[in-house]
Design a protein around this motif. Structure first.
Motif: not given
Length: 336
Positions: A96-97, A321, A93-94, A315, A100-101, A89
């Motif tokens: 990472d998503e 983001c 969080k946004e 992704t 796809g990490g 990470s």
């Protein structure tokens, strides 16, 4: 690929003569120099025969060619690597998503204008990994001399004061102001990782900050040699990532996009990643960063940024983001 790395397939004396008399040091130099006859004319008399030089050139071309891989073998290898090197990470969080990490045997391109947060993101991802895995280290290749050990130490202490010194010991920094110097650094790393005598933490992350000054001067609209050099270099990075389970981040500059960048979800994006349209297909993910605004705050000023995926193997493209940067640390804008 350095010709020295294919000795003894070709004689060391010939490699030295090619370097001294013709300036030929890599496979790209040899294959795109011209005819074997032109090379023979520049070499000292008796160095090599024409037929032997042609044979050695064919051997170099064979070594430089892309090996074939079966799809099921790639899938199985990716699964094994993912188990050994879990995703990391970046602390947002946004973000990472969005990609796809971070982690795995992948090559990430991070591009954007100056001040967009490229180096800050790469540094934070690496620090997060070093904090979570005491058996790993990272290699930071600085191509401009702008890396600041003092700022890095301050950033590490914001995450974990207790182990900050130990983390910095596992962050290796190498200077590489030209493509030859970076080739040497990567070749030394490959030899080290291939050795069974390697002990201690191993390199699992490489950051190249930045790749633009290494490749851009060689690119030309009238010659394919620069593009061949770029392709060869990126294939070297991908082989390192795939063979040793390394995650690689390359930071790229920008160039103008008129009237706007069609890869972006925003019509206001008038810049694009440098090094041409084909470069984005040489990485696993192209992440574009841009700075929206600076915001004063009693707890300390911060800036708001946008991260957008231009292309990714895992992704969706044109997804984005926001995130914020305060004192060099990235965090989610949901914390506002």
């Amino acid at each position: 690929m350095r010709l020295a790395s294919v000795v003894p397939l070709i004689p060391a004396e010939l490699v030295a003569a090619l370097d001294h008399s013709c300036g030929i040091r890599t496979d790209t130099d040899l294959l795109f120099f011209g005819s074997s006859l032109e090379i023979i004319k520049r070499l000292p008399l008796g160095t090599v025969t024409l037929s032997d030089l042609q044979k050695f050139t064919e051997l170099v071309a064979e070594q430089a060619s892309v090996p074939g891989y079966r799809g099921d073998e790639i899938l199985a290898g990716t699964a094994r690597t993912s188990e050994k090197h879990p995703q990391v990470s970046c602390g947002v969080k946004e973000l990472d998503e969005l990609v796809g990490g971070f982690g795995g045997s992948r090559v990430f391109e991070i591009s954007g204008a100056k001040g967009s947060g490229k180096t800050a993101l790469a540094l934070q991802v690496v620090i997060q990994h070093l904090l979570s895995d005491a058996d790993s280290c990272a290699l930071w290749i600085d191509t401009s001399g702008d890396f600041s050990a003092e700022k890095t130490a301050q950033l590490v202490r914001q995450f974990d004061v207790v182990v900050s010194d130990k983390v910095l010991e596992r962050l290796q920094v190498s200077l590489g102001f030209n493509i030859e110097a970076v080739h040497d650094v990567l070749e030394a790393l490959r030899i080290s990782l291939s050795s069974s005598r390697t002990v201690g933490p191993t390199v699992q992350w490489i950051v190249l900050d930045s790749i633009t000054p290494l490749l851009l001067p060689s690119l030309s609209a009238v010659s394919s040699q620069g593009h061949a050099m770029m392709t060869t270099f990126m294939r070297q990075l991908r082989e390192l990532a795939r063979t040793f389970g390394i995650t690689i981040i390359v930071i790229n500059g920008t160039s103008a996009a008129a009237p706007f960048n069609q890869s972006s979800a925003f019509a206001s994006t008038i810049r694009k990643p440098a090094l041409g349209p084909s470069f984005t297909f040489m990485t696993d993910c192209t992440l574009w960063l841009s700075k929206m605004k600076d915001i004063p705050d009693p707890e300390g000023p911060f800036s708001v940024h946008v991260a957008e995926v231009f292309r990714s193997r895992v992704t969706r493209s044109k997804t984005w983001c926001t995130f914020q940067i305060r004192y060099g640390v990235l965090s989610s804008t949901s914390d506002l």
